[in-house]
Design an enzyme around this catalytic site. Structure first.
Site, short mmCIF file in Angstrom:
data_model
loop_
_atom_site.label_atom_id
_atom_site.label_comp_id
_atom_site.label_asym_id
_atom_site.label_seq_id
_atom_site.Cartn_x
_atom_site.Cartn_y
_atom_site.Cartn_z
N ARG A 45 0.80 -1.19 0.00
CA ARG A 45 0.00 0.00 0.00
C ARG A 45 0.85 1.27 0.00
O ARG A 45 0.36 2.35 -0.24
CB ARG A 45 -0.87 0.01 1.27
CG ARG A 45 -2.07 -0.90 1.16
CD ARG A 45 -2.79 -1.05 2.50
NE ARG A 45 -2.27 -2.25 3.18
CZ ARG A 45 -2.72 -2.64 4.38
NH1 ARG A 45 -3.61 -1.91 5.02
NH2 ARG A 45 -2.25 -3.72 4.92
N ASP A 102 7.44 2.42 -3.26
CA ASP A 102 7.72 3.47 -2.28
C ASP A 102 9.20 3.50 -1.90
O ASP A 102 9.86 4.52 -2.03
CB ASP A 102 6.82 3.34 -1.04
CG ASP A 102 6.89 1.96 -0.37
OD1 ASP A 102 7.55 1.05 -0.90
OD2 ASP A 102 6.26 1.81 0.69
N ASP A 105 14.60 -1.23 -0.46
CA ASP A 105 15.37 -1.43 0.76
C ASP A 105 16.35 -2.59 0.50
O ASP A 105 17.41 -2.37 -0.10
CB ASP A 105 14.37 -1.72 1.88
CG ASP A 105 14.99 -1.79 3.26
OD1 ASP A 105 15.96 -1.06 3.52
OD2 ASP A 105 14.51 -2.59 4.08
N ASP A 161 3.89 3.64 6.08
CA ASP A 161 3.33 3.50 7.43
C ASP A 161 4.32 2.94 8.44
O ASP A 161 5.33 2.35 8.10
CB ASP A 161 2.16 2.51 7.39
CG ASP A 161 2.64 1.07 7.18
OD1 ASP A 161 3.34 0.82 6.20
OD2 ASP A 161 2.35 0.21 8.05
N ARG A 167 0.51 7.14 7.50
CA ARG A 167 0.50 7.20 6.03
C ARG A 167 0.06 8.55 5.52
O ARG A 167 0.38 8.96 4.41
CB ARG A 167 -0.45 6.14 5.46
CG ARG A 167 0.00 4.70 5.62
CD ARG A 167 -0.90 3.80 4.78
NE ARG A 167 -0.79 2.40 5.14
CZ ARG A 167 0.13 1.55 4.65
NH1 ARG A 167 1.01 1.98 3.79
NH2 ARG A 167 0.15 0.30 5.03
P1 5GP Z 1 12.61 -4.53 0.26
O1 5GP Z 1 13.45 -4.83 1.46
O2 5GP Z 1 11.99 -5.77 -0.29
O3 5GP Z 1 13.38 -3.75 -0.78
O4 5GP Z 1 11.47 -3.59 0.75
C1 5GP Z 1 10.23 -4.09 1.01
C2 5GP Z 1 9.28 -3.05 1.47
O5 5GP Z 1 9.63 -2.73 2.79
C3 5GP Z 1 9.22 -1.70 0.77
O6 5GP Z 1 8.42 -1.72 -0.34
C4 5GP Z 1 8.58 -0.87 1.83
O7 5GP Z 1 7.19 -0.97 1.74
C5 5GP Z 1 9.08 -1.52 3.10
N1 5GP Z 1 10.08 -0.66 3.73
C6 5GP Z 1 11.40 -0.58 3.50
N2 5GP Z 1 11.96 0.36 4.27
C7 5GP Z 1 10.95 0.89 4.99
C8 5GP Z 1 10.87 1.96 5.94
O8 5GP Z 1 11.85 2.63 6.29
N3 5GP Z 1 9.64 2.22 6.45
C9 5GP Z 1 8.52 1.52 6.09
N4 5GP Z 1 7.38 1.82 6.65
N5 5GP Z 1 8.56 0.53 5.19
C10 5GP Z 1 9.75 0.23 4.65
MG MG Z 2 6.33 -1.29 -0.44
#
Ligand code: 5GP
Ligand code: MG
Length: 180
Positions: A45, A102, A105, A161, A167
């Site tokens: 989301r 968004d 990470d 969030d 959000r």
């Molecule tokens: P990935 O680790 O697979 O690249 O990231 C997965 C998801 O983790 C991202 O799409 C995002 O929604 C969430 N995410 C990563 N870093 C953060 C953060 O600092 N805050 C929040 N709320 N979500 C995060």
């Molecule tokens: Mg995400």
């Protein structure tokens, strides 16, 4: 955890976000110039505010669709396992597609979603992420366009969030736990 008291320190203002989206929209328009239809795919989301602002800056024939992947739940820890909770409504074979994320990470989410969408043979598939945490990367991936690179901080706001809260903040801030 959500019940621990915290404050939010502003990291990126609403004005900076708007200016960056405006600049990036011109690059996206150039990349997809002449397209009959661009399918903009938001990852739910966290990207819902970003995608809403981005599509309103795009002077292209746009359709909007969404994918939802499993998320962090109520913790701030990433998970390597990515599951599709909600798939696209539309077919993207032969289509121009822009995936809107968004935050990149570890990169596992985007890596998994791109593999899935690529297997459906789009004509052109590109990605944009509002935020990038390069120091956290585990999967070999990066978005074609990035709004802002940020350090390894847990951020909220502008659609993003903490345990479903915050959000609706118009800016990006980082979570700082306080005593209590
Ligand atoms: P990935 O680790 O697979 O690249 O990231 C997965 C998801 O983790 C991202 O799409 C995002 O929604 C969430 N995410 C990563 N870093 C953060 C953060 O600092 N805050 C929040 N709320 N979500 C995060
Ligand atoms: Mg995400």
């Amino acid at each position: 955890m959500p019940d621990r008291p915290y404050v939010i320190d502003k990291l990126i203002s609403a004005k900076s976000i708007a200016a960056r989206i405006e600049a990036l929209s011109h690059e996206i328009e150039a990349e997809f110039a002449g397209t009959k239809k661009l399918t903009v795919v938001g990852l739910l989301r966290g990207s819902f505010v970003f995608i809403a602002d981005l599509v309103r800056e795009l002077d292209l024939p746009v359709e909007v669709d969404f994918v939802e992947t499993s998320s962090y739940g109520n913790s701030t820890e990433s998970s390597r396992e990515v599951r599709i909770l909600k798939d696209l409504r539309g077919d993207i074979e032969g289509r121009d597609v822009l995936v809107v994320e968004d935050i990149v990470d570890t990169g596992h989410t985007l890596f998994h979603v791109l593999n899935l969408l690529n297997s459906r043979r789009p004509h052109k598939l590109r990605t944009i992420a509002l935020l990038d945490k390069p120091s956290r990367r585990e999967a070999d991936i990066r978005a074609d366009w990035t709004g802002f690179e940020i350090p390894d901080e847990f951020v909220v706001g502008y659609g993003i969030d903490f345990a479903q809260r915050n959000r609706n903040l118009p800016y990006i801030g980082k979570v700082r736990f306080t005593e209590g």
